[in-house]
Design a protein around this motif. Structure first.
Motif, PDB file in Angstrom:
ATOM      1  N   GLY A 192      46.029   4.254  54.611  1.00  0.00           N
ATOM      2  CA  GLY A 192      45.777   3.847  55.996  1.00  0.00           C
ATOM      3  C   GLY A 192      46.605   4.715  56.918  1.00  0.00           C
ATOM      4  O   GLY A 192      46.566   5.944  56.842  1.00  0.00           O
ATOM      5  N   ASP A 193      47.413   4.094  57.781  1.00  0.00           N
ATOM      6  CA  ASP A 193      48.285   4.835  58.694  1.00  0.00           C
ATOM      7  C   ASP A 193      49.639   5.163  58.064  1.00  0.00           C
ATOM      8  O   ASP A 193      50.470   5.822  58.683  1.00  0.00           O
ATOM      9  CB  ASP A 193      48.524   4.025  59.971  1.00  0.00           C
ATOM     10  N   GLU A 194      49.874   4.688  56.846  1.00  0.00           N
ATOM     11  CA  GLU A 194      51.164   4.878  56.166  1.00  0.00           C
ATOM     12  C   GLU A 194      51.123   6.124  55.272  1.00  0.00           C
ATOM     13  O   GLU A 194      50.187   6.341  54.509  1.00  0.00           O
ATOM     14  CB  GLU A 194      51.446   3.641  55.300  1.00  0.00           C
ATOM     15  N   HIS A 195      52.158   6.962  55.385  1.00  0.00           N
ATOM     16  CA  HIS A 195      52.265   8.138  54.514  1.00  0.00           C
ATOM     17  C   HIS A 195      52.629   7.670  53.106  1.00  0.00           C
ATOM     18  O   HIS A 195      53.557   6.889  52.924  1.00  0.00           O
ATOM     19  CB  HIS A 195      53.331   9.095  55.047  1.00  0.00           C
ATOM     20  N   PHE A 196      51.884   8.113  52.108  1.00  0.00           N
ATOM     21  CA  PHE A 196      52.086   7.680  50.731  1.00  0.00           C
ATOM     22  C   PHE A 196      52.782   8.746  49.882  1.00  0.00           C
ATOM     23  O   PHE A 196      53.695   8.459  49.128  1.00  0.00           O
ATOM     24  CB  PHE A 196      50.730   7.297  50.119  1.00  0.00           C
ATOM     25  N   ASP A 197      52.334  10.022  49.993  1.00  0.00           N
ATOM     26  CA  ASP A 197      52.892  11.099  49.159  1.00  0.00           C
ATOM     27  C   ASP A 197      52.451  12.443  49.732  1.00  0.00           C
ATOM     28  O   ASP A 197      51.499  12.521  50.505  1.00  0.00           O
ATOM     29  CB  ASP A 197      52.383  10.961  47.713  1.00  0.00           C
ATOM     30  N   HIS A 198      53.167  13.483  49.353  1.00  0.00           N
ATOM     31  CA  HIS A 198      52.761  14.855  49.664  1.00  0.00           C
ATOM     32  C   HIS A 198      53.433  15.786  48.666  1.00  0.00           C
ATOM     33  O   HIS A 198      54.402  15.424  48.005  1.00  0.00           O
ATOM     34  CB  HIS A 198      53.112  15.255  51.108  1.00  0.00           C
ATOM     35  N   GLY A 199      52.879  16.984  48.538  1.00  0.00           N
ATOM     36  CA  GLY A 199      53.431  17.964  47.611  1.00  0.00           C
ATOM     37  C   GLY A 199      52.481  19.132  47.433  1.00  0.00           C
ATOM     38  O   GLY A 199      51.755  19.493  48.360  1.00  0.00           O
ATOM     39  N   THR A 200      52.472  19.692  46.215  1.00  0.00           N
ATOM     40  CA  THR A 200      51.643  20.866  45.947  1.00  0.00           C
ATOM     41  C   THR A 200      50.702  20.613  44.772  1.00  0.00           C
ATOM     42  O   THR A 200      50.983  19.807  43.892  1.00  0.00           O
ATOM     43  CB  THR A 200      52.508  22.102  45.629  1.00  0.00           C
ATOM     44  N   TYR A 201      49.598  21.341  44.794  1.00  0.00           N
ATOM     45  CA  TYR A 201      48.560  21.254  43.773  1.00  0.00           C
ATOM     46  C   TYR A 201      48.288  22.634  43.198  1.00  0.00           C
ATOM     47  O   TYR A 201      48.272  23.624  43.926  1.00  0.00           O
ATOM     48  CB  TYR A 201      47.267  20.706  44.391  1.00  0.00           C
ATOM     49  N   VAL A 202      48.080  22.704  41.862  1.00  0.00           N
ATOM     50  CA  VAL A 202      47.632  23.933  41.199  1.00  0.00           C
ATOM     51  C   VAL A 202      46.705  23.550  40.044  1.00  0.00           C
ATOM     52  O   VAL A 202      46.793  22.454  39.491  1.00  0.00           O
ATOM     53  CB  VAL A 202      48.796  24.799  40.647  1.00  0.00           C
ATOM     54  N   LEU A 203      45.835  24.482  39.688  1.00  0.00           N
ATOM     55  CA  LEU A 203      44.969  24.336  38.524  1.00  0.00           C
ATOM     56  C   LEU A 203      45.657  25.054  37.375  1.00  0.00           C
ATOM     57  O   LEU A 203      45.924  26.251  37.455  1.00  0.00           O
ATOM     58  CB  LEU A 203      43.602  24.954  38.823  1.00  0.00           C
ATOM     59  N   VAL A 204      46.005  24.326  36.300  1.00  0.00           N
ATOM     60  CA  VAL A 204      46.725  24.894  35.162  1.00  0.00           C
ATOM     61  C   VAL A 204      45.960  24.586  33.876  1.00  0.00           C
ATOM     62  O   VAL A 204      45.786  23.416  33.526  1.00  0.00           O
ATOM     63  CB  VAL A 204      48.163  24.315  35.054  1.00  0.00           C
ATOM     64  N   ASP A 205      45.507  25.616  33.202  1.00  0.00           N
ATOM     65  CA  ASP A 205      44.790  25.449  31.927  1.00  0.00           C
ATOM     66  C   ASP A 205      43.671  24.422  32.013  1.00  0.00           C
ATOM     67  O   ASP A 205      43.507  23.572  31.140  1.00  0.00           O
ATOM     68  CB  ASP A 205      45.763  25.072  30.802  1.00  0.00           C
ATOM     69  N   GLY A 206      42.926  24.453  33.108  1.00  0.00           N
ATOM     70  CA  GLY A 206      41.795  23.550  33.270  1.00  0.00           C
ATOM     71  C   GLY A 206      42.160  22.143  33.696  1.00  0.00           C
ATOM     72  O   GLY A 206      41.306  21.266  33.739  1.00  0.00           O
ATOM     73  N   LYS A 207      43.425  21.898  34.024  1.00  0.00           N
ATOM     74  CA  LYS A 207      43.856  20.567  34.465  1.00  0.00           C
ATOM     75  C   LYS A 207      44.309  20.637  35.914  1.00  0.00           C
ATOM     76  O   LYS A 207      44.838  21.648  36.373  1.00  0.00           O
ATOM     77  CB  LYS A 207      44.995  20.053  33.586  1.00  0.00           C
ATOM     78  N   GLN A 208      44.115  19.528  36.626  1.00  0.00           N
ATOM     79  CA  GLN A 208      44.502  19.405  38.028  1.00  0.00           C
ATOM     80  C   GLN A 208      45.941  18.895  38.069  1.00  0.00           C
ATOM     81  O   GLN A 208      46.219  17.779  37.657  1.00  0.00           O
ATOM     82  CB  GLN A 208      43.562  18.426  38.745  1.00  0.00           C
ATOM     83  N   CYS A 209      46.878  19.741  38.537  1.00  0.00           N
ATOM     84  CA  CYS A 209      48.303  19.411  38.459  1.00  0.00           C
ATOM     85  C   CYS A 209      48.918  19.258  39.848  1.00  0.00           C
ATOM     86  O   CYS A 209      48.741  20.116  40.712  1.00  0.00           O
ATOM     87  CB  CYS A 209      49.037  20.486  37.666  1.00  0.00           C
ATOM     88  N   PHE A 210      49.656  18.181  40.025  1.00  0.00           N
ATOM     89  CA  PHE A 210      50.278  17.839  41.293  1.00  0.00           C
ATOM     90  C   PHE A 210      51.784  17.689  41.106  1.00  0.00           C
ATOM     91  O   PHE A 210      52.235  17.085  40.135  1.00  0.00           O
ATOM     92  CB  PHE A 210      49.717  16.513  41.815  1.00  0.00           C
ATOM     93  N   THR A 211      52.555  18.234  42.056  1.00  0.00           N
ATOM     94  CA  THR A 211      54.004  18.074  42.059  1.00  0.00           C
ATOM     95  C   THR A 211      54.388  17.446  43.384  1.00  0.00           C
ATOM     96  O   THR A 211      54.220  18.060  44.447  1.00  0.00           O
ATOM     97  CB  THR A 211      54.719  19.427  41.882  1.00  0.00           C
ATOM     98  N   SER A 212      54.889  16.225  43.330  1.00  0.00           N
ATOM     99  CA  SER A 212      55.268  15.500  44.535  1.00  0.00           C
ATOM    100  C   SER A 212      56.571  16.053  45.101  1.00  0.00           C
ATOM    101  O   SER A 212      57.501  16.357  44.358  1.00  0.00           O
ATOM    102  CB  SER A 212      55.443  14.014  44.220  1.00  0.00           C
TER     103      SER A 212
END
Length: 133
Positions: A69-89
């Motif tokens: 909603g109006d509340e910030h939940f998370d942020h960070g970076t995304y990369v595609l690694v070996d066919g997987k969707q990877c997120f680092t908060s």
């Protein structure tokens, strides 16, 4: 284009070598073949996590923002690694979390995905909408 180059290279090497050399070449080509997973750059997703309805967008540079909603939940970076969707908060020190997803997900489509930690999540792709914190 890369697949065509790899296949052509394998075929040329196979014509010149012994059966053992052909098997080795094919094995190397399979490892080097590009992933079929889709990039999530410039996409938006909705899902429920921690009992909150989340909207998450990933920009062209691989930065993601997730809001409840109006509340910030998370942020960070995304990369595609070996066919997987990877997120680092940027909001915790848990490190990279990677998810296995189908090769392609259309806008409006919902799918179940699984993290490397065996966490399950149902996500829905939405029209791309840049978010702010």
């Amino acid at each position: 284009m890369k697949k065509l180059f790899v296949i052509t290279s394998v075929a040329m090497l196979a014509a010149c070598g012994s059966p053992e050399a052909e098997e080795e070449t094919v094995a190397v080509a399979e490892v080097e073949a590009p992933s079929e997973a889709m990039s999530l750059h410039e996409t938006t997703w909705t899902f429920v996590m921690d009992d909150k309805e989340i909207m998450e967008s990933i920009d062209a540079s691989g930065n993601y923002i997730a809001n409840a909603g109006d509340e910030h939940f998370d942020h960070g970076t995304y990369v595609l690694v070996d066919g997987k969707q990877c997120f680092t908060s940027a909001m915790n020190d848990e490190g990279q979390m990677c998810w296995t997803t189908p090769a392609n997900i259309e806008v409006g489509e919902s799918v179940d995905i699984t993290s490397d930690g065996d966490e399950k999540l149902n996500i829905t792709r939405a029209d791309y909408k840049p978010l702010t914190m």
